[in-house]
Design an enzyme around this catalytic site. Structure first.
Site, PDB file in Angstrom:
ATOM      1  N   LYS A 182      32.084  21.418 -36.614  1.00  0.00           N
ATOM      2  CA  LYS A 182      32.000  22.548 -35.702  1.00  0.00           C
ATOM      3  C   LYS A 182      33.364  22.736 -35.030  1.00  0.00           C
ATOM      4  CE  LYS A 182      31.058  24.220 -31.341  1.00  0.00           C
ATOM      5  NZ  LYS A 182      32.259  25.044 -31.485  1.00  0.00           N
ATOM      6  N   GLU A 258      37.416  11.435 -28.277  1.00  0.00           N
ATOM      7  CA  GLU A 258      38.846  11.541 -27.956  1.00  0.00           C
ATOM      8  C   GLU A 258      38.950  12.591 -26.865  1.00  0.00           C
ATOM      9  OE1 GLU A 258      41.108   9.680 -29.093  1.00  0.00           O
ATOM     10  OE2 GLU A 258      40.372   8.889 -30.995  1.00  0.00           O
ATOM     11  N   CYS A 292      46.579  16.821 -25.449  1.00  0.00           N
ATOM     12  CA  CYS A 292      45.887  15.761 -24.715  1.00  0.00           C
ATOM     13  C   CYS A 292      46.854  14.671 -24.271  1.00  0.00           C
ATOM     14  CB  CYS A 292      44.786  15.169 -25.579  1.00  0.00           C
ATOM     15  SG  CYS A 292      45.395  14.606 -27.170  1.00  0.00           S
ATOM     16  N   GLU A 393      43.669  16.975 -15.233  1.00  0.00           N
ATOM     17  CA  GLU A 393      44.343  17.506 -16.418  1.00  0.00           C
ATOM     18  C   GLU A 393      44.478  19.023 -16.314  1.00  0.00           C
ATOM     19  OE1 GLU A 393      42.184  17.638 -20.233  1.00  0.00           O
ATOM     20  OE2 GLU A 393      43.915  16.630 -21.121  1.00  0.00           O
TER      21      GLU A 393
HETATM   22  P1  NAD Z   1      36.076  21.424 -24.812  1.00  0.00           P
HETATM   23  O1  NAD Z   1      35.564  20.130 -24.362  1.00  0.00           O
HETATM   24  O2  NAD Z   1      35.841  22.629 -23.984  1.00  0.00           O
HETATM   25  O3  NAD Z   1      35.517  21.804 -26.255  1.00  0.00           O
HETATM   26  C1  NAD Z   1      35.635  20.936 -27.347  1.00  0.00           C
HETATM   27  C2  NAD Z   1      34.601  21.296 -28.386  1.00  0.00           C
HETATM   28  O4  NAD Z   1      33.308  21.017 -27.856  1.00  0.00           O
HETATM   29  C3  NAD Z   1      34.586  22.767 -28.784  1.00  0.00           C
HETATM   30  O5  NAD Z   1      34.343  22.879 -30.168  1.00  0.00           O
HETATM   31  C4  NAD Z   1      33.409  23.314 -27.998  1.00  0.00           C
HETATM   32  O6  NAD Z   1      32.810  24.434 -28.580  1.00  0.00           O
HETATM   33  C5  NAD Z   1      32.457  22.134 -28.025  1.00  0.00           C
HETATM   34  N1  NAD Z   1      31.456  22.128 -26.963  1.00  0.00           N
HETATM   35  C6  NAD Z   1      31.485  22.765 -25.760  1.00  0.00           C
HETATM   36  N2  NAD Z   1      30.355  22.522 -25.064  1.00  0.00           N
HETATM   37  C7  NAD Z   1      29.587  21.710 -25.830  1.00  0.00           C
HETATM   38  C8  NAD Z   1      28.304  21.106 -25.660  1.00  0.00           C
HETATM   39  N3  NAD Z   1      27.592  21.288 -24.548  1.00  0.00           N
HETATM   40  N4  NAD Z   1      27.823  20.313 -26.650  1.00  0.00           N
HETATM   41  C9  NAD Z   1      28.557  20.107 -27.767  1.00  0.00           C
HETATM   42  N5  NAD Z   1      29.759  20.663 -27.991  1.00  0.00           N
HETATM   43  C10 NAD Z   1      30.279  21.460 -27.038  1.00  0.00           C
HETATM   44  O7  NAD Z   1      37.637  21.201 -25.052  1.00  0.00           O
HETATM   45  P2  NAD Z   1      38.722  22.275 -25.452  1.00  0.00           P
HETATM   46  O8  NAD Z   1      39.001  23.111 -24.241  1.00  0.00           O
HETATM   47  O9  NAD Z   1      38.375  22.931 -26.735  1.00  0.00           O
HETATM   48  O10 NAD Z   1      39.966  21.316 -25.741  1.00  0.00           O
HETATM   49  C11 NAD Z   1      40.801  20.846 -24.748  1.00  0.00           C
HETATM   50  C12 NAD Z   1      40.424  19.438 -24.334  1.00  0.00           C
HETATM   51  O11 NAD Z   1      40.441  18.563 -25.464  1.00  0.00           O
HETATM   52  C13 NAD Z   1      41.397  18.833 -23.361  1.00  0.00           C
HETATM   53  O12 NAD Z   1      40.719  18.169 -22.314  1.00  0.00           O
HETATM   54  C14 NAD Z   1      42.177  17.838 -24.187  1.00  0.00           C
HETATM   55  O13 NAD Z   1      42.751  16.784 -23.464  1.00  0.00           O
HETATM   56  C15 NAD Z   1      41.166  17.375 -25.151  1.00  0.00           C
HETATM   57  N6  NAD Z   1      41.822  16.835 -26.356  1.00  0.00           N
HETATM   58  C16 NAD Z   1      41.787  15.493 -26.606  1.00  0.00           C
HETATM   59  C17 NAD Z   1      42.434  14.971 -27.712  1.00  0.00           C
HETATM   60  C18 NAD Z   1      42.406  13.511 -28.030  1.00  0.00           C
HETATM   61  O14 NAD Z   1      42.610  13.169 -29.185  1.00  0.00           O
HETATM   62  N7  NAD Z   1      42.174  12.636 -27.087  1.00  0.00           N
HETATM   63  C19 NAD Z   1      43.093  15.830 -28.590  1.00  0.00           C
HETATM   64  C20 NAD Z   1      43.111  17.181 -28.303  1.00  0.00           C
HETATM   65  C21 NAD Z   1      42.451  17.669 -27.191  1.00  0.00           C
END
Ligand code: NAD
Ligand code: MN
Length: 503
Positions: A182, A258, A292, A393
């Site tokens: 997804k 992650e 991240c 963040e």
């Molecule tokens: P997000 O948490 O908003 O979304 C991530 C994914 O989760 C998306 O595909 C979203 O549609 C899905 N999602 C949202 N609500 C959900 C739910 N209730 N149940 C299941 N899935 C759901 O994050 P984002 O804004 O897309 O990405 C940015 C974040 O990701 C930042 O906090 C960043 O630090 C983190 N990040 C971490 C890493 C790592 O490897 N540690 C890498 C990249 C980004």
């Protein structure tokens, strides 16, 4: 120059080896962050589509050619994937620039490097070995089998869609799992192109890799709660990650997370100053800060603070904002309107907390090379580690500069945070480099470099930055489980009413 044709591109999604629309027929629009205009239509899937995809992945896991294939043959299929990525790298990168606003220079590097994941884990596929155990019973032959966990659900954020998918897909396929992916509702296009140009021509059996596009709370939650999904590999924010972890716990799924970070980039007075300045810039302004591992807390030793800030501001000032499709652009747009608002609101929070804005501090208009969703590279000095701008963040080009006295002070500030994803250390002292590497609570410590990643090095978080590790040898363990087999070659014997212990 990127092709920015205005006609909307219509995508289908890929389930069970076929291109399909959402069962409901609905679509969602994906925008080009540089223009702010919609450019693609993506299927808006729901639970029905998740059910279809998980059923397909489950069939592919239990019967058909995938479970029959030897690990060596799986490795060969993965090498085909790697070669197809090599062929399509430029195009895949350009699609991600269009959909996400990432720089073409960054995407060209990422997609050129991506095949390595499939070569590495493809090579590892037939090196997964169980064990023979010299068990403490006569006439027994005991062994441990390593088996794939089953159907895996991947949930991917918008900031590096293809790379973060590759980090999960390569070890999962090597282990023999089947998957349902997804992507983020903001950036689904590059993954759908990847399915079309790489996975489909690689001729994996139908159902081995499926994609379900759509919104997080609908598609993501349906995947996380589906009884036939054995493991969830999630990358995203810590709040969403906690929710995913909670939901997945109800059906005892294996989970890797992650999550976010607020990584300290620590500069000692014995560093090479020019290297450290460049490292501070790459820590926070690369990828427009939407990473991240952003080094969003710059910890400067008192004695060099003023001189360092001066050099840093001078370098950051020269950053070229503009079209992410142009090779010499250095800072591109923010990916989503909501993220743009969030970054601006953190700039206001920092100002309200009394931090001192020495560069940027607001939107970047066209006269600065920016446009609709651009934020100026922003630097705050005089930040106290207790401020929200130091603890939360931002995920944007906003740097908090914090002073420290000595090594102990640096360690205390670096670790006084909920997160623990990355850290940078700038020093010429070998002793200090190793000491700091041990004292910092983070999954990665970079000394005299920053934002380096490799398929060979485990990646993941301490504390609120996550669970589990991606990359490196250990990542494949997350997609395997052990089965203990007992073969008794002697008489059954013993008291049948008592557990069979050794003595
Ligand atoms: P997000 O948490 O908003 O979304 C991530 C994914 O989760 C998306 O595909 C979203 O549609 C899905 N999602 C949202 N609500 C959900 C739910 N209730 N149940 C299941 N899935 C759901 O994050 P984002 O804004 O897309 O990405 C940015 C974040 O990701 C930042 O906090 C960043 O630090 C983190 N990040 C971490 C890493 C790592 O490897 N540690 C890498 C990249 C980004
Ligand atoms: Mn988009």
């Amino acid at each position: 120059m990127l092709d920015r044709t205005t006609k909307l591109v219509s995508y289908q999604t890929y389930i069970d080896g076929k291109w399909v629309d959402a069962a409901s027929g609905k679509t969602l629009q994906s925008s080009d962050p540089y223009t702010g205009e919609p450019w693609a239509l993506i299927p808006e899937c729901d639970k029905t589509d998740v059910d279809r995809a998980v059923e397909a992945a489950s069939r592919a896991f239990d019967s058909g050619p995938w479970p029959q294939m030897t690990p060596t043959a799986r490795g060969q299929a993965m090498r085909r994937i790697a070669q197809l990525i090599e062929k399509q790298a430029q195009h895949l990168g350009e699609i991600e620039v269009r959909d996400n606003g990432k720089l073409i220079s960054e995407m060209a590097a990422q997609t050129r490097y991506m095949p390595e994941w499939f070569y590495y884990y493809g090579g590892l596929a037939d090196k997964v070995q169980g064990a023979v155990v010299p068990v403490d019973r006569p006439e027994h032959f005991n062994y441990i089998l390593k088996e794939p966990v089953g159907v895996c659900g991947f949930i991917i954020p918008w900031n590096s869609p293809l790379m973060l998918t590759a980090w999960k897909l390569a070890p999962a396929l090597a282990a023999g799992c089947t998957v349902v992916i997804k992507p983020s509702e903001f950036t689904s296009a590059s993954l759908l192109e990847f399915m079309k140009l790489v996975i489909e021509p690689a001729e994996l059996p139908p159902g081995v890799v499926n994609v379900v596009t759509g919104y997080g709370p609908v598609v993501g939650e349906a995947l996380v709660t589906h009884p036939k999904v054995a493991k969830i590999a999630f990358t995203g924010g810590s709040v969403t990650g906690a929710r995913v972890n909670e939901l997945a716990a109800k059906s005892f799924k294996k989970v890797s997370l992650e999550l976010g970070g607020k990584s300290p980039n620590i500069v000692f007075d014995d560093c090479n100053l020019d290297d450290a300045v460049s490292g501070a810039v790459s820590g926070i302004f690369a990828a427009t800060g939407q990473t991240c591992i952003a080094g969003s807390r710059l910890l400067l030793q008192e004695s060099i603070h003023d001189k360092f800030v001066e050099k840093l501001v001078a370098m950051a000032k020269t950053a070229r904002l503009g079209d992410p499709g142009l090779a010499d652009t250095q800072v591109g747009p923010v990916t989503t309107p909501a993220q743009y608002q969030k970054i601006l609101s953190y700039i206001d929070i920092a100002k309200g907390e009394g931090a001192n804005c020495v560069l940027g501090g607001g939107p970047a208009g066209q006269e600065e090379g920016g446009g609709k969703y651009f934020v100026k590279p922003t630097i705050f000095t005089g930040v106290d580690n207790k401020m929200r701008i130091a603890q939360e963040e931002v995920f944007g080009p906003v740097l908090s500069v914090i002073k420290f006295k000595d090594e102990d002070d640096a360690v205390r500030i670096a670790n006084d945070i909920a997160y623990g994803l990355g850290a940078g250390v700038w020093t010429q002292s070998v002793k200090r480099a190793h000491t700091m590497a041990r004292r910092i609570k983070a999954g990665t410590v970079w000394v005299n470099t920053y934002r380096a990643v490799s398929f060979l090095m485990p990646f993941g978080g301490y504390k609120a930055s996550g669970l589990g590790r991606e990359n490196g040898m250990e990542a494949i363990e997350g997609y395997l489980q052990s089965k203990s087999v007992w073969i008794n070659n002697g008489p059954a014997g013993g008291n049948p009413f008592v557990m069979k212990t050794a003595s």
